[in-house]
Design a protein around this motif. Structure first.
Motif, PDB file in Angstrom:
ATOM      1  N   TRP A 170       0.844  -1.202   0.000  1.00 28.36           N
ATOM      2  CA  TRP A 170       0.000   0.000   0.000  1.00 28.36           C
ATOM      3  C   TRP A 170       0.880   1.254   0.000  1.00 28.36           C
ATOM      4  CZ3 TRP A 170      -4.749   1.075  -1.285  1.00 28.36           C
ATOM      5  CH2 TRP A 170      -5.295   2.315  -0.941  1.00 28.36           C
ATOM      6  N   HIS A 173       1.880   1.818  -3.401  1.00 26.95           N
ATOM      7  CA  HIS A 173       0.744   2.373  -4.152  1.00 26.95           C
ATOM      8  C   HIS A 173       0.606   3.867  -3.877  1.00 26.95           C
ATOM      9  CE1 HIS A 173      -3.217   2.916  -5.854  1.00 26.95           C
ATOM     10  NE2 HIS A 173      -3.748   3.157  -4.674  1.00 26.95           N
ATOM     11  N   ILE A 183      -3.026  -2.954  -7.431  1.00 23.73           N
ATOM     12  CA  ILE A 183      -3.263  -3.024  -5.980  1.00 23.73           C
ATOM     13  C   ILE A 183      -4.553  -3.788  -5.692  1.00 23.73           C
ATOM     14  CG2 ILE A 183      -4.561  -0.869  -5.634  1.00 23.73           C
ATOM     15  CD1 ILE A 183      -1.698  -2.160  -3.398  1.00 23.73           C
ATOM     16  N   SER A 187      -4.893  -7.308  -3.543  1.00 23.31           N
ATOM     17  CA  SER A 187      -5.798  -7.466  -2.397  1.00 23.31           C
ATOM     18  C   SER A 187      -6.416  -8.853  -2.342  1.00 23.31           C
ATOM     19  CB  SER A 187      -6.896  -6.401  -2.426  1.00 23.31           C
ATOM     20  OG  SER A 187      -7.865  -6.691  -3.415  1.00 23.31           O
TER      21      SER A 187
END
Length: 572
Positions: A170, A173, A183, A187
């Protein structure tokens, strides 16, 4: 214990006629299809912590069947019953806000319903401490098992695990290195099955320290959720619960100051979650003694971090399982632990260590001579910014930041941080100190895992990976960085943290154990005269009122004062 207070005769409902109470109870329990023979056996309660919101507990139904099998093979009658289930990502405002509610639920349901012993099924972060807190107060023989860690996932050939890699990716990202499509794909790969985070997060830490305390059968902490051994361990747990009922071994005989000292030692050796400090303090308070933070610090100074797991190392919990589990760690620190502590097996910790298969070559647990980190995973800090203490997980921090002086950049609340953190106009440099106020037990409320303050986007894009960050919040055990947590007293009760202003100079020295706000006392007094508590603490009803009226600070485990064995005299 006399026959009149065991099995179906235990804790009869108050109708003023004990014979009628027992008659009525049997009449209704027979509606479940039980025979008289079944009802005459020792009753073993099983906490059903399954929830459709809780992926960490997805395997609980299968575990319950295995536990029941063990109970019945040992001659007992298993009866499951529901208690609150919490998942870290599905609890508003935080799971910590609800931990005490779950502990109260466990305590009251164990006490209210007839059972001679109880099997506690934990997993996700706050469930294990809530179960142990409730069991400690209920004073019924209890044994813990856990759902176990997830197996790892994979993305483009890279091994992944929740939730250290959640935060790392993250962060990439946020820095613009991973786009929206990727992303989203990631997940679906971070949590590939049932069970808890497979790094040394709070769930893994609490499982390991609970086994070290003696509340779990040996080997149970590290078994992956999908492994057949997880069901065999559950079956053995059910069988042992029947013996616990017969022997009347109570939680307070197992969770003693000495066994919690073992837990603190293991916490340091495994590079465990800072959250465990709060939870162990709460458990200790239920048992009638205080967790000694200076002792935790001293233990850390002499206990190296041995377990090479993320976020302090590179491996995952399934690697620790393959390396032999907790016993491999215990053998390395054998001379540092109290081997005489009683466990749920009825034998001592030392006897259980000696009874386990001999260790074998592996690379998940280092030797004391070749640790991941020397000087302990967690350090205690004190100073005028944290009179009642703060902690830092130094094993997961950038070494160069462990001694640092910088200018404060202050966020007054979670909302303020969310609004301004990524503002391109924010006056922030890489050598500044990010300060988050009003994120503690009362401030947030619920002491969220917001201590992992993200690197401001413009700095992240420039390649900044770590900064000193200070708050009265908690941090996930899966997180990493030079992050000071649990600052006490918190800002929302008037602690010095709430008096920090932009531009103030803060000095952190982890080796010296100090955290200092370099502002003179006269200026701090002037600021204190202008301080007022946040409006949200003024609640008039429900659980929220109970929470704000009774919740204590981090050093007391954020438990409710009236639930402690010896409540604090708060001068009210």
């Amino acid at each position: 214990m006399s026959e009149k207070t065991t099995g179906m005769r235990k804790g009869l409902a108050g109708y003023g006629d004990a014979g009628f109470s027992l008659f009525l109870r049997k009449a209704f329990i027979k509606a479940m299809g039980y025979s008289d023979d079944a009802l005459d056996r020792p009753i073993i309660g099983i906490t059903n912590t399954f929830s459709g919101y809780n992926a960490c507990h997805r395997n609980v139904p299968d575990m319950i069947e295995a536990i029941k099998r063990g109970v019945m093979l040992a001659g007992g009658l298993p009866i499951e019953f529901p208690v609150i289930s919490m998942h870290e990502a599905f609890s508003h405002p935080t799971s910590m806000y609800l931990r005490n509610l779950m502990a109260m639920d466990v305590e009251e349901m164990v006490r209210a319903q007839p059972m001679d012993a109880v099997v506690l099924i934990g997993g996700c972060d706050k469930t294990v401490p809530a179960l142990l807190m409730g069991a400690a107060s209920a004073k019924v023989p209890a044994i813990l098992t856990v759902t176990g860690p997830m197996i790892t996932g994979s993305h483009k050939g890279e091994r992944l695990g929740a939730c250290t890699d959640c935060r790392r990716l993250w962060g990439q990202h946020r820095a613009g290195n991973i786009d929206e499509a990727e992303i989203e794909e990631i997940s679906g790969k971070l949590a590939p099955g049932p069970g808890t985070c497979m790094v040394m997060g709070t769930a893994s830490t609490m499982a390991l320290v609970s086994e070290a305390m003696g509340m779990m059968l040996p080997g149970g902490a590290a078994i992956p959720a999908v492994h057949a051994d997880r069901m065999r361990h559950a079956e053995a747990t059910g069988a042992r619960a029947v013996s616990l009922a017969a022997d009347r071994i109570l939680p307070e005989q197992i969770m003693t100051p000495a066994s919690l000292r073992n837990a603190m030692r293991v916490l340091q050796a495994v590079g465990g979650s800072t959250n465990a400090v709060v939870h162990l303090a709460a458990i200790a308070g239920r048992l009638g003694f205080d967790l000694n933070l200076e002792e935790l610090d001293a233990l850390g100074a002499e206990t190296p971090v041995l377990v090479d797991l993320k976020p302090s190392g590179q491996h995952y919990m399934e690697d620790l399982f393959r390396a032999g589990g907790l016993v491999t760690v215990l053998r390395e620190i054998d001379t540092m632990i109290d081997r005489d502590c009683l466990t749920v097996t009825g034998r001592t910790l030392g006897q259980e260590i000696d009874a386990q298969p001999q260790s074998w070559p592996q690379d998940a647990v280092r030797t004391v001579a070749d640790p991941i980190h020397s000087g302990g995973g967690i350090r205690l800090l004190r100073g005028n910014l944290a009179p009642q203490g703060a902690i830092i997980k130094q094993a997961a921090a950038t070494p160069e930041l462990l001694r640092h002086t910088g200018r404060a950049v202050v966020f007054s609340s979670l909302a303020d941080m969310a609004e301004r953190l990524d503002d391109p106009a924010l006056d922030v440099r890489a050598d500044d100190v990010l300060v988050l106020q009003n994120a503690g037990p009362k401030g947030a409320p619920g002491m969220p895992e917001a201590g992992y303050i993200p690197i401001p986007k413009k700095l992240a894009a420039a390649g900044v990976k770590d900064m000193v960050r200070i708050s009265d919040a908690r941090m996930s055990g899966t997180a990493f960085g030079a992050i000071v947590l649990h600052v006490s007293p918190e800002a929302a009760v008037g602690g010095p943290l709430g008096l920090v202003r932009d531009g103030d100079v803060i000095a952190l020295d982890v080796e010296a154990g100090t955290l200092s706000l370099q502002v003179d006392d006269a200026e701090l007094q002037a600021r204190r005269a202008q301080w007022s508590a946040p409006d949200h603490v003024n609640v008039s009803r429900g659980y929220a009122k109970l929470y704000f009226d009774e919740v204590l600070q981090a050093e007391d485990g954020c438990d409710f004062n009236f639930l402690r064995a010896n409540p604090r005299n708060l001068g009210q």
